[in-house]
Design an enzyme around this catalytic site. Structure first.
Site, PDB file in Angstrom:
ATOM      1  N   HIS A   3      46.631  52.201  24.978  1.00 59.32           N
ATOM      2  CA  HIS A   3      47.352  52.007  26.242  1.00 59.32           C
ATOM      3  C   HIS A   3      46.373  51.892  27.416  1.00 59.32           C
ATOM      4  CE1 HIS A   3      50.725  53.417  23.775  1.00 59.32           C
ATOM      5  NE2 HIS A   3      49.943  54.428  23.445  1.00 59.32           N
ATOM      6  N   SER A  19      30.662  34.383  43.080  1.00 60.59           N
ATOM      7  CA  SER A  19      31.702  34.143  44.079  1.00 60.59           C
ATOM      8  C   SER A  19      31.086  33.418  45.260  1.00 60.59           C
ATOM      9  CB  SER A  19      32.330  35.467  44.535  1.00 60.59           C
ATOM     10  OG  SER A  19      33.122  35.284  45.692  1.00 60.59           O
TER      11      SER A  19
END
Length: 478
Positions: free
Chosen positions: A151, A281
């Site tokens: 999870h 970026s």
């Protein structure tokens, strides 16, 4: 040309090898090979086809006049007949017998099967290349403890190498599927306009055995063991669905790997290669975005969605044939192969250059290890005379306090200090408690599992396809 749409699968992603398999040159030269095989088989079975005509056809397999073919197609509105006439002009002696008894799907469908098989062979080799790189990685890090996640919450420790075997095991499943598809693909053969072989039965004056022999000879010349037993005008489009389902499976496996890497990159534990001059970026100079794994996920999503195309096409074929498959097949099948080819190229590139930040992994393990050690501490204390239920409750309370220190106060995990200070655990010394914080005690059989998996499952594959590993470097276009 910069004023026309160009598929990024060709310009940015897919290899030259895969692009050639689905190129016009490969397609139409394969049509000609099929016409040669048909003429040769008909000659050998007694039809009025001469060796001179067959030789002439063979001499012009690749010198295709595409401008002439385009002009014929514009005039005739039929691509197969356009190429029959183009081939015939190059082979005037053989012109009368080209395509004798056949329908368009003789060249169209048989070529599609041939190209899919060749493309699957390339996919198979690329799968092996990825497995080889991951095998080296798994061996190197088979004993390095790392947090396991269920999870995406910290769970029992695994090792970095053991996690890599999970990626590899899915690729082995994909490889088995690819091998099955390669082995089970059959040519359409020479079935005629509705699959009855009526034209060939007429040519052979009612001789059924010669009709059977014709297909056997064509299949053998094209490198196949068999043709489909029965068909309409086309082979069942479920064949395309089966092949693209196999490609979808590879996309699923690759996307799972790439998603795991993207999460590990966020954790700063494992990263994909990042080149010296690479820009992460345009706005944030510090960024190291996992762009290769993101590209894998993007292309994989395309392949998984594309696999629906042949499913719908197969379900919508009317009786012996309808033509609403053609335009769809021209897009869906080649593009699925081109995308998977690109995915595996990127996968191999990433797998061969993974960067492991061991100190970050160690820090994350240390932060969570006290919680994982609590059960062992409980058992140790019980063996020293403690009450299991009472001690379990004390550890539960102390774990909640330590968790609050971490999450609410931003402090380090001090569960061991809290247990050492609790009178209920006075039977254990501080040194004995600390001894439970050795990560190697919590990785189970991970190193042995990696060794067994590599030896018994992966190495035989790498040996079987050793030729696929010779001098193969994966360089990305962008």
């Amino acid at each position: 040309m910069h004023d026309r749409y160009e598929s990024p699968l060709s310009s940015r992603y897919a290899s030259d090898e895969m692009q050639y398999i689905f190129s016009p040159d490969k397609k139409f030269s394969t049509w000609r090979r099929l016409w040669v095989a048909l003429a040769r088989a008909e000659m050998e079975l007694g039809l009025p086809v001469t060796q001179e005509q067959v030789d002439e056809l063979e001499a012009h397999l690749t010198d295709i006049d595409y401008d002439k073919a385009a002009a014929y197609e514009k005039k005739l509105r039929h691509d197969v007949m356009a190429h029959v006439h183009t081939y015939g002009e190059a082979c005037p002696k053989a012109m009368p017998i080209i395509h004798l008894g056949a329908t368009s799907c003789y060249v169209g469908d048989n070529t599609d099967v041939i190209l899919m098989r060749e493309a699957l062979l390339l996919v198979r080799d690329k799968l092996v290349q990825v497995l080889a790189r991951l095998a080296e990685f798994a061996e190197q890090y088979k004993a390095l403890p790392t947090l396991g996640f269920t999870h995406f919450q910290p769970a029992q420790l695994v090792t970095v190498g053991k996690r890599a075997t999970l990626w590899m095991n899915e690729l082995l499943m994909d490889l088995e599927e690819v091998e099955h598809r390669i082995a089970s693909l059959k040519l359409l053969g020479s079935k005629g306009t509705t699959g009855t072989q009526a034209s060939f039965l007429e040519l052979f004056e009612g001789d059924h055995e010669k009709c059977r022999a014709l297909e056997r000879k064509i299949a053998a010349e094209m490198g196949f063991d068999a043709v489909v037993p029965v068909s309409g005008q086309t082979y069942s489009r479920k064949m395309d669905y089966a092949v693209l389902s196999t490609l979808s499976g590879i996309a699923q496996s690759a996307s799972k790997f790439a998603t795991d890497l993207r999460l590990l990159c966020h954790l700063k534990e494992v990263e994909e290669p990042f080149e010296k001059n690479q820009i992460g970026s345009s706005a944030m100079p510090y960024k190291r975005n996992p762009m290769r794994c993101e590209r894998i996920c993007a292309l994989a999503r395309y392949v998984m969605a594309d696999a629906v195309n042949p499913a719908v096409t197969a379900s919508a074929q009317w009786f012996e044939r309808t033509l609403d498959d053609s335009a769809n097949k021209r897009l869906s099948v080649p593009e699925a192969f081109l995308a998977v080819d690109a995915i595996l190229s990127i996968y191999a590139n990433v797998a061969g250059g993974l960067v492991v930040h061991e100190k970050v992994i160690e820090r994350h393990v240390r932060e969570e290890l006290p919680f994982m050690a609590s059960e062992n501490i409980l058992m140790d204390a019980v063996k020293r005379g403690g009450n299991r239920q009472e001690l379990h409750e004390r550890i539960r309370v102390l774990s909640q306090e330590a968790g609050a220190n971490v999450k609410d106060c931003g402090l380090s995990n001090n569960l061991i200090e809290l247990i050492a200070a609790d009178p209920a655990f006075s039977m254990l010394s501080r040194e004995e408690l600390t001894a439970h914080l050795e990560p190697a005690r919590y990785i189970g059989r991970c190193p042995q599992q990696v060794e067994d998996f590599l030896a018994h499952d992966v190495q035989p594959v790498l040996e079987r396809y050793a030729a696929a590993l010779q001098g193969k470097e994966t360089e990305l276009k962008v």
